[in-house]
Scaffold this motif. Structure first.
Motif, mmCIF file in Angstrom:
data_model
loop_
_atom_site.group_PDB
_atom_site.id
_atom_site.type_symbol
_atom_site.label_atom_id
_atom_site.label_comp_id
_atom_site.label_asym_id
_atom_site.label_seq_id
_atom_site.Cartn_x
_atom_site.Cartn_y
_atom_site.Cartn_z
ATOM 1 N N THR A 15 0.781 -1.230 0.000
ATOM 2 C CA THR A 15 0.000 0.000 0.000
ATOM 3 C C THR A 15 0.816 1.286 0.000
ATOM 4 O O THR A 15 0.321 2.322 -0.420
ATOM 5 C CB THR A 15 -0.943 0.029 1.224
ATOM 6 N N TYR A 49 -7.395 -6.359 12.388
ATOM 7 C CA TYR A 49 -8.581 -6.079 11.582
ATOM 8 C C TYR A 49 -9.847 -6.262 12.431
ATOM 9 O O TYR A 49 -10.743 -5.406 12.432
ATOM 10 C CB TYR A 49 -8.612 -6.998 10.362
ATOM 11 N N PRO A 55 -7.638 -1.093 8.998
ATOM 12 C CA PRO A 55 -8.637 -1.087 7.926
ATOM 13 C C PRO A 55 -8.059 -1.764 6.675
ATOM 14 O O PRO A 55 -6.910 -1.519 6.304
ATOM 15 C CB PRO A 55 -8.909 0.397 7.686
ATOM 16 N N LEU A 56 -8.838 -2.605 6.076
ATOM 17 C CA LEU A 56 -8.462 -3.275 4.827
ATOM 18 C C LEU A 56 -9.627 -3.150 3.852
ATOM 19 O O LEU A 56 -10.788 -3.076 4.276
ATOM 20 C CB LEU A 56 -8.172 -4.761 5.071
ATOM 21 N N PRO A 57 -9.365 -3.153 2.547
ATOM 22 C CA PRO A 57 -10.452 -3.051 1.583
ATOM 23 C C PRO A 57 -11.330 -4.305 1.523
ATOM 24 O O PRO A 57 -12.457 -4.244 1.035
ATOM 25 C CB PRO A 57 -9.735 -2.824 0.249
ATOM 26 N N HIS A 58 -10.806 -5.424 2.029
ATOM 27 C CA HIS A 58 -11.543 -6.697 2.070
ATOM 28 C C HIS A 58 -11.168 -7.408 3.366
ATOM 29 O O HIS A 58 -10.100 -7.145 3.923
ATOM 30 C CB HIS A 58 -11.169 -7.589 0.879
ATOM 31 N N TYR A 63 -8.234 -10.695 1.556
ATOM 32 C CA TYR A 63 -7.148 -9.751 1.292
ATOM 33 C C TYR A 63 -5.774 -10.423 1.309
ATOM 34 O O TYR A 63 -4.988 -10.255 0.378
ATOM 35 C CB TYR A 63 -7.200 -8.623 2.321
ATOM 36 N N ARG A 67 -3.361 -10.804 -2.019
ATOM 37 C CA ARG A 67 -2.180 -9.929 -2.081
ATOM 38 C C ARG A 67 -0.885 -10.735 -2.029
ATOM 39 O O ARG A 67 0.111 -10.335 -2.607
ATOM 40 C CB ARG A 67 -2.192 -8.903 -0.946
#
Length: 129
Positions: A15, A49, A55-58, A63, A67
């Motif tokens: 990120t 999480y 915070p993660l997008p999924h 995730y 990734r």
């Protein structure tokens, strides 16, 4: 070279790669080198999480594997020999996740990529970012 990335560095790689020095990024992207992520780090990601501190997008179960695949990161399981080796480590650092990463890096002959300068007190191959 074989690198074990600590949790923060692996997340930065995904990120915020600009937080990793260019020479380390180059080493991580070289096909001659291997990148590993410990199951301890994936556990840390899941815990943070669930607590709302990461915070993660999924969700982590989506995730992390996706990734890992896109970043060419290999999984490093936590084995009993890793966990019991922690008992032999000096008490330079109290974080249980980091202590387990030190044990894994020592036993698997991996270079630990980390931003935590405190870990340099251990007898381990370290690359600070």
């Amino acid at each position: 070279m074989r690198f074990l990335l600590d949790t923060r560095c692996w997340l930065w790689l995904l990120t915020e790669p600009e937080r990793i020095p260019a020479d380390s990024l180059e080493a991580l992207s070289s096909p001659e080198n291997e990148i590993f992520l410990s199951a301890a780090s994936t556990w840390e990601i899941a815990i943070k999480y669930a607590l709302g501190r990461l915070p993660l997008p999924h969700p982590p179960q989506q995730y992390v594997p996706s990734r890992m695949a896109t970043s060419g990161t290999a999984p490093l399981p936590v084995e009993i020999r890793h966990t019991v080796h922690v008992a032999s480590l000096p008490a330079h650092h109290r974080d249980p996740f980091d202590r387990l990463l030190i044990a894994q890096a020592q036993l698997e002959n991996l270079t630990l990529l980390t931003a935590d300068a405190q870990l340099s007190a251990y007898d381990v191959e370290l690359r600070l970012v």
